[in-house]
Design an enzyme around this catalytic site. Sequence first.
Site, PDB file in Angstrom:
ATOM      1  N   GLU A 111     -65.394 102.632   8.200  1.00 12.69           N
ATOM      2  CA  GLU A 111     -65.910 102.619   9.584  1.00 12.69           C
ATOM      3  C   GLU A 111     -64.887 103.226  10.556  1.00 12.69           C
ATOM      4  O   GLU A 111     -64.765 102.787  11.693  1.00 12.69           O
ATOM      5  CB  GLU A 111     -66.272 101.200  10.034  1.00 12.69           C
ATOM      6  CG  GLU A 111     -67.611 100.698   9.569  1.00 12.69           C
ATOM      7  CD  GLU A 111     -68.797 101.501  10.100  1.00 12.69           C
ATOM      8  OE1 GLU A 111     -68.652 102.198  11.127  1.00 12.69           O
ATOM      9  OE2 GLU A 111     -69.849 101.457   9.450  1.00 12.69           O
TER      10      GLU A 111
HETATM   11  C1  LIG Z   1     -64.734 100.665  -0.428  1.00  8.42           C
HETATM   12  C2  LIG Z   1     -65.220 101.750   0.454  1.00  8.42           C
HETATM   13  C3  LIG Z   1     -66.479 101.661   1.021  1.00  8.42           C
HETATM   14  C4  LIG Z   1     -66.964 102.695   1.817  1.00  8.42           C
HETATM   15  N1  LIG Z   1     -68.254 102.653   2.274  1.00  8.42           N
HETATM   16  C5  LIG Z   1     -68.789 103.769   2.846  1.00  8.42           C
HETATM   17  C6  LIG Z   1     -70.193 103.856   3.112  1.00  8.42           C
HETATM   18  O1  LIG Z   1     -70.947 102.904   2.912  1.00  8.42           O
HETATM   19  N2  LIG Z   1     -70.684 105.015   3.614  1.00  8.42           N
HETATM   20  C7  LIG Z   1     -69.890 106.097   3.852  1.00  8.42           C
HETATM   21  O2  LIG Z   1     -70.402 107.106   4.280  1.00  8.42           O
HETATM   22  N3  LIG Z   1     -68.553 106.039   3.627  1.00  8.42           N
HETATM   23  C8  LIG Z   1     -67.998 104.911   3.122  1.00  8.42           C
HETATM   24  N4  LIG Z   1     -66.650 104.861   2.838  1.00  8.42           N
HETATM   25  C9  LIG Z   1     -65.806 105.991   3.206  1.00  8.42           C
HETATM   26  C10 LIG Z   1     -64.868 105.670   4.353  1.00  8.42           C
HETATM   27  O3  LIG Z   1     -65.578 105.485   5.539  1.00  8.42           O
HETATM   28  C11 LIG Z   1     -63.823 106.786   4.443  1.00  8.42           C
HETATM   29  O4  LIG Z   1     -63.007 106.685   3.293  1.00  8.42           O
HETATM   30  C12 LIG Z   1     -63.002 106.705   5.698  1.00  8.42           C
HETATM   31  O5  LIG Z   1     -63.810 107.034   6.808  1.00  8.42           O
HETATM   32  C13 LIG Z   1     -61.790 107.628   5.695  1.00  8.42           C
HETATM   33  O6  LIG Z   1     -62.136 108.915   5.272  1.00  8.42           O
HETATM   34  P1  LIG Z   1     -61.301 109.635   4.117  1.00  8.42           P
HETATM   35  O7  LIG Z   1     -61.185 108.668   2.990  1.00  8.42           O
HETATM   36  O8  LIG Z   1     -61.946 110.914   3.825  1.00  8.42           O
HETATM   37  O9  LIG Z   1     -59.878 109.820   4.722  1.00  8.42           O
HETATM   38  P2  LIG Z   1     -59.361 111.120   5.537  1.00  8.42           P
HETATM   39  O10 LIG Z   1     -60.376 111.466   6.549  1.00  8.42           O
HETATM   40  O11 LIG Z   1     -58.941 112.149   4.575  1.00  8.42           O
HETATM   41  O12 LIG Z   1     -58.084 110.517   6.280  1.00  8.42           O
HETATM   42  C14 LIG Z   1     -56.818 110.316   5.621  1.00  8.42           C
HETATM   43  C15 LIG Z   1     -55.790 109.810   6.638  1.00  8.42           C
HETATM   44  O13 LIG Z   1     -55.591 110.799   7.652  1.00  8.42           O
HETATM   45  C16 LIG Z   1     -55.822 110.258   8.948  1.00  8.42           C
HETATM   46  N5  LIG Z   1     -56.477 111.271   9.774  1.00  8.42           N
HETATM   47  C17 LIG Z   1     -57.549 112.025   9.457  1.00  8.42           C
HETATM   48  N6  LIG Z   1     -57.841 112.858  10.469  1.00  8.42           N
HETATM   49  C18 LIG Z   1     -56.956 112.634  11.440  1.00  8.42           C
HETATM   50  C19 LIG Z   1     -56.724 113.178  12.745  1.00  8.42           C
HETATM   51  N7  LIG Z   1     -57.508 114.113  13.266  1.00  8.42           N
HETATM   52  N8  LIG Z   1     -55.691 112.686  13.471  1.00  8.42           N
HETATM   53  C20 LIG Z   1     -54.889 111.723  12.995  1.00  8.42           C
HETATM   54  N9  LIG Z   1     -55.057 111.174  11.770  1.00  8.42           N
HETATM   55  C21 LIG Z   1     -56.066 111.615  10.994  1.00  8.42           C
HETATM   56  C22 LIG Z   1     -56.707 109.045   8.729  1.00  8.42           C
HETATM   57  O14 LIG Z   1     -56.545 108.073   9.753  1.00  8.42           O
HETATM   58  C23 LIG Z   1     -56.194 108.536   7.383  1.00  8.42           C
HETATM   59  O15 LIG Z   1     -55.071 107.732   7.583  1.00  8.42           O
HETATM   60  C24 LIG Z   1     -66.139 103.808   2.089  1.00  8.42           C
HETATM   61  C25 LIG Z   1     -64.841 103.874   1.554  1.00  8.42           C
HETATM   62  C26 LIG Z   1     -64.398 102.875   0.729  1.00  8.42           C
HETATM   63  C27 LIG Z   1     -63.030 103.012   0.116  1.00  8.42           C
END
Ligand SMILES: Cc1cc2nc3c(=O)[nH]c(=O)nc-3n(C[C@H](O)[C@H](O)[C@H](O)COP(=O)(O)OP(=O)(O)OC[C@H]3O[C@@H](n4cnc5c(N)ncnc54)[C@H](O)[C@@H]3O)c2cc1C
Length: 605
Positions: free
Chosen positions: A444
């Site tokens: 989220e």
């Molecule tokens: C158990 C679990 C349940 C989930 N459930 C759902 C679901 O039901 N539906 C769904 O769609 N998704 C779901 N997700 C996905 C989840 O919402 C994402 O993993 C999360 O939004 C982060 O995205 P990412 O993993 O791609 O990280 P990334 O976007 O790659 O981010 C990696 C890091 O970089 C930082 N970062 C990224 N961009 C920036 C920026 N512009 N400036 C500063 N910092 C930045 C982030 O804060 C983070 O620390 C789930 C994930 C898990 C692990």
Amino acid sequence: MPAYKAPLRDMRFLMNEVFDYPAHYAGLSNGKDADPDTCEAILGEAAKFCEEVLAPLNLSGDLEGCHFENGKVTTPKGFKEAYEQFVQGGWQGLSHPTEYGGQGMPMSLGLLKSEMMGTANWSFTMYPGLSLGAMNTVMQHASEELKAIYMPPLTEGRWTGTMCLTEPQCGTDLGQVKTKAEPQADGSYKITGTKIFISAGEHDLTENIVHIVLARLPDAPPGTKGISLFIVPKMNVNADGSVGEHNSVVCSAIEHKMGIRASATAVINFEQSTGFMIAKPNKGLEAMFTFMNTARIGTAVQGIAHAEASFQGALAYAKDRRSMRALRGKQEPDKVADALIHHADVRRMLLTQKCFAEGGRAMIYFAAQLADHMTNGIIENDQAKYEEWDDKLGFFTPILKGFLTEMGLEAANQGIQVFGGHGYIKEHGMEQIARDARISTLYEGTTGIQALDLLGRKVLLQTRGKAVREFTGHIAKFAVDNLRDARLRNFATTLAKYAAEWNVLTMRVMLMARKDREVVSSASHHFLMYSGYVTMGYFWALQAAVASEKLAKGGSEEPAFYKAKIATAKFYFDHILPRAKGHAHSMTKPSKSMLRLPVESFVFE
Ligand SMILES: Cc1cc2nc3c(=O)[nH]c(=O)nc-3n(C[C@H](O)[C@H](O)[C@H](O)COP(=O)(O)OP(=O)(O)OC[C@H]3O[C@@H](n4cnc5c(N)ncnc54)[C@H](O)[C@@H]3O)c2cc1C
């Protein structure tokens, strides 16, 4: 595993004594049925269900996890039966319209219920929780025809829903979404693509799963401006509403995770699956974000849930386990040693947990009232009302989600610490709480993204500091009103200083950001945490004020409850609130203190 006891006394305190929910509900168009007796009965029943049905499945669910075989997911033993009871109890539709089979209660009542469910068993709560997000999106954005098909089974809990945003290449940056949606002659779409990390994406609890999917039309512009939103059921739906053929929605795997192991996190492949557009073409992300405020508050609740669960476990242990003698002298001379709870440093950990659980709960109960007004705007088809309250809530949402989940995680860690080495062992369930809590700062929108949303969007771009000025105005008023009360003077003077400082810091960061845009990113975490600590400080002072008023009036049968509130508020002001000072210091440092090291110098040598 710690036994769960719903904190009904604290909930009643906040509802009736601090935030006057009876008056709040009386003023809502859908609040007439939420009279105090009905609320009491609903929360009492919910507490029973959580204590007796959900909590006993928490540890076993974690140990067993979900099973995956040939595209099918089986939830841990007992989950299916518990879900049936959940449906029978009409819990899914508690705060959804009666025309779809719901109970039509205000949205806040659903949030209070979800705190108890989440504390008892967060993994279980994920299944109906994601469904709520899907229901809200359909309710606000789908056509009447689609609502008539999908809302009743979702509201009754016969089907569940998901939110399918994330893809392998993107979670935060949804502008990179690749899933395709091809228009068909009959007005439907063929959806093709892979979504990962989909909570409740596949399971054995219901006969159908309704996926809400972000995808691109063939002629869509790149980036976030080219994303549309679709309903894609796992099983097609017949004209009479019954479940038909499989819709080529394939679960190819579930994740092996650190925590919430009983919640199935699925990889979902849409293979030319039939979908139906909701919201306008290319406006899918906006539509998805309209309910983000409430979805994020739902995740903020996870912070309190884990703080509460961990506090309950640690408290019982600290009263039972004995170690050495208190430095001020023997507290239990007839025993071999004093219980852990007599040591000041153990108290520090327990009080920190209590502060976060009860202080966070107060923050949520406050925000839930704003959310009630906002959802009333939707129910009443009053766009202006919806936007007014959405804006008010919008400022608090990243603070609640970002700050409370970080605090929940800290509280869960403290819970392990109170248990010593036994906290690290599975059988006590304390390490599970910490593992389960870990995800709350990631999904989220990560804490980093909440921080950017708060400082960049809500404070600087949208309101140019007005949101901070308005809220600190409330804090300052509280301070002025209570300055002359000797019992509250310390809270009042301290808060007055923070209210002034919060404005000064906002101005300083705003001026710095005008010259250097990177400041928005480099200051954001500290701004979020500062805002969280000060906001929680205000709500602790508010609770202390109500408690001291009750004690002053006398005649209370529960002076200990009110005295505990005041003592905990004092602890917060002495030991937790000063952390804000460190964040104030760091947020005003130039961005180059984070950016001066060139990328090439980030090496292992
Ligand atoms: C158990 C679990 C349940 C989930 N459930 C759902 C679901 O039901 N539906 C769904 O769609 N998704 C779901 N997700 C996905 C989840 O919402 C994402 O993993 C999360 O939004 C982060 O995205 P990412 O993993 O791609 O990280 P990334 O976007 O790659 O981010 C990696 C890091 O970089 C930082 N970062 C990224 N961009 C920036 C920026 N512009 N400036 C500063 N910092 C930045 C982030 O804060 C983070 O620390 C789930 C994930 C898990 C692990």
